[in-house]
Design an enzyme around this catalytic site. Structure first.
Site, mmCIF file in Angstrom:
data_model
loop_
_atom_site.group_PDB
_atom_site.id
_atom_site.type_symbol
_atom_site.label_atom_id
_atom_site.label_comp_id
_atom_site.label_asym_id
_atom_site.label_seq_id
_atom_site.Cartn_x
_atom_site.Cartn_y
_atom_site.Cartn_z
ATOM 1 N N ASP A 67 78.027 53.597 5.108
ATOM 2 C CA ASP A 67 78.938 53.453 6.237
ATOM 3 C C ASP A 67 79.217 52.003 6.600
ATOM 4 O OD1 ASP A 67 76.286 53.172 7.098
ATOM 5 O OD2 ASP A 67 76.280 55.121 8.073
ATOM 6 N N ASN A 136 68.975 61.643 16.483
ATOM 7 C CA ASN A 136 69.697 62.898 16.723
ATOM 8 C C ASN A 136 69.910 63.712 15.437
ATOM 9 O OD1 ASN A 136 71.648 61.500 15.345
ATOM 10 N ND2 ASN A 136 73.194 61.532 16.959
ATOM 11 N N HIS A 138 71.282 62.587 12.579
ATOM 12 C CA HIS A 138 72.418 62.217 11.728
ATOM 13 C C HIS A 138 71.962 61.576 10.416
ATOM 14 C CE1 HIS A 138 72.997 57.932 13.688
ATOM 15 N NE2 HIS A 138 72.230 57.847 12.632
ATOM 16 N N GLU A 143 77.423 62.779 12.486
ATOM 17 C CA GLU A 143 76.760 63.077 13.755
ATOM 18 C C GLU A 143 76.620 64.594 13.942
ATOM 19 O OE1 GLU A 143 75.329 60.737 15.153
ATOM 20 O OE2 GLU A 143 76.593 59.057 15.752
HETATM 21 C C1 F6R Z 1 72.798 53.416 8.280
HETATM 22 C C2 F6R Z 1 72.984 54.833 8.561
HETATM 23 C C3 F6R Z 1 72.239 55.518 9.648
HETATM 24 C C4 F6R Z 1 70.779 55.060 9.778
HETATM 25 C C5 F6R Z 1 70.086 55.769 10.932
HETATM 26 C C6 F6R Z 1 68.696 55.252 11.151
HETATM 27 O O1 F6R Z 1 73.607 52.999 7.204
HETATM 28 O O2 F6R Z 1 73.786 55.463 7.905
HETATM 29 O O3 F6R Z 1 72.274 56.915 9.424
HETATM 30 O O4 F6R Z 1 70.099 55.311 8.578
HETATM 31 O O5 F6R Z 1 70.841 55.593 12.102
HETATM 32 O O6 F6R Z 1 68.736 53.910 11.555
HETATM 33 P P1 F6R Z 1 67.419 53.031 11.643
HETATM 34 O O7 F6R Z 1 66.893 52.873 10.274
HETATM 35 O O8 F6R Z 1 67.894 51.685 12.212
HETATM 36 O O9 F6R Z 1 66.481 53.751 12.554
#
Ligand code: F6R
Length: 249
Positions: A67, A136, A138, A143
């Site tokens: 992303d 959450n 995702h 989401e």
């Molecule tokens: C990042 C992404 C998100 C993160 C997730 C966890 O490219 O796609 O899904 O992997 O939000 O983030 P952290 O590792 O910062 O807890």
């Protein structure tokens, strides 16, 4: 789904880095799927060290990130391009022009999402993909309540996600409201998926992913259907599970 536990996240980061190294040594032209955020930082540090030590090379590989924030150009310090440059691309030996992220400042964002989706599909499929998980549930920025067949798309970020990610910005209002995210369909086509989760704020999402029903309210729960998905959890992330739910690394 394999579920592996280690008390300390570094053991899991080492394990994930070793799976990437194994894949690249088996097929140097591998297509790699990459995540940003706090979770993969140590794994990327290991890959940097191992590249410098001559144990692995990225020189024939290509990578696709999950992303990118809408509205942040690649030279913005909070953009995912910038993050990747700092934590991985500058540390390993990818050739110029072989690392891809969606363009978050494209004029036509929907078209950019479609272009990115097509580009990955033209590669065939990803060989190995590293994922984090949101508190959450995702994955990428798919989401809760996502359509499991979703293509790469412009995603509106949940307020909980914006709050979680505000630590990378000066203030909450600076966190973008949208991102371009790889779709669930492309994610599920990766041949190998590794999902790492560290810390107690991931415990409920991990419990629901592993023990819950497959439910669009918990996007990661679809991984139960993937033929080669491994969940790597530390003590905090495993805190709602029982010993019988995982294998110790
Ligand atoms: C990042 C992404 C998100 C993160 C997730 C966890 O490219 O796609 O899904 O992997 O939000 O983030 P952290 O590792 O910062 O807890």
């Amino acid at each position: 789904m394999n579920v592996f536990y280690a008390k300390h996240p570094d053991v899991l980061s080492r394990y994930a880095a070793d799976r990437f190294i194994e894949q690249l040594n088996k097929n140097p032209k591998s297509i790699l799927g990459l995540a940003t955020g706090s979770t993969p930082k140590k794994m990327y540090a290991y890959l940097g060290e191992d590249t410098r030590a001559g144990k692995v090379s990225f020189s024939q590989a290509r990578s696709y990130n999950l992303d990118e924030y809408v509205g942040l150009p690649g030279d913005h310090p909070a953009s995912y391009r910038y993050f990747m440059q700092e934590h991985l691309f500058s540390q390993v030996d990818f050739r110029e022009g072989t690392t891809f992220l969606p363009n978050g400042v494209a004029q036509d964002l929907e078209r950019e999402a479609l272009r990115y989706d097509n580009k990955i599909r033209e590669e065939g499929e990803m060989d190995i993909l590293i994922l984090g998980i949101g508190s959450n549930g995702h994955i990428g920025f798919n989401e809760p309540n996502i359509f499991f067949e979703a293509m790469t798309h412009v995603a509106e970020l949940d307020e909980s996600t914006r709050k979680d990610n505000s630590r990378f910005f000066d203030k909450l209002e600076d966190v973008p409201t949208h991102a371009i995210s790889m779709g669930m369909r492309v994610i599920m086509q990766s041949k190998i998926i590794l999902l790492m989760a560290f810390g107690e704020n991931k415990a409920q999402a991990i419990y629901d992913t592993i023990k819950g029903k497959i439910d669009p309210r918990v996007p990661a729960s679809i991984l139960q259907l993937h033929p080669n998905a491994t969940i790597l959890i530390d003590e905090g992330a495993a805190s709602l599970l029982e010993e019988a739910d995982y294998v110790r690394l």
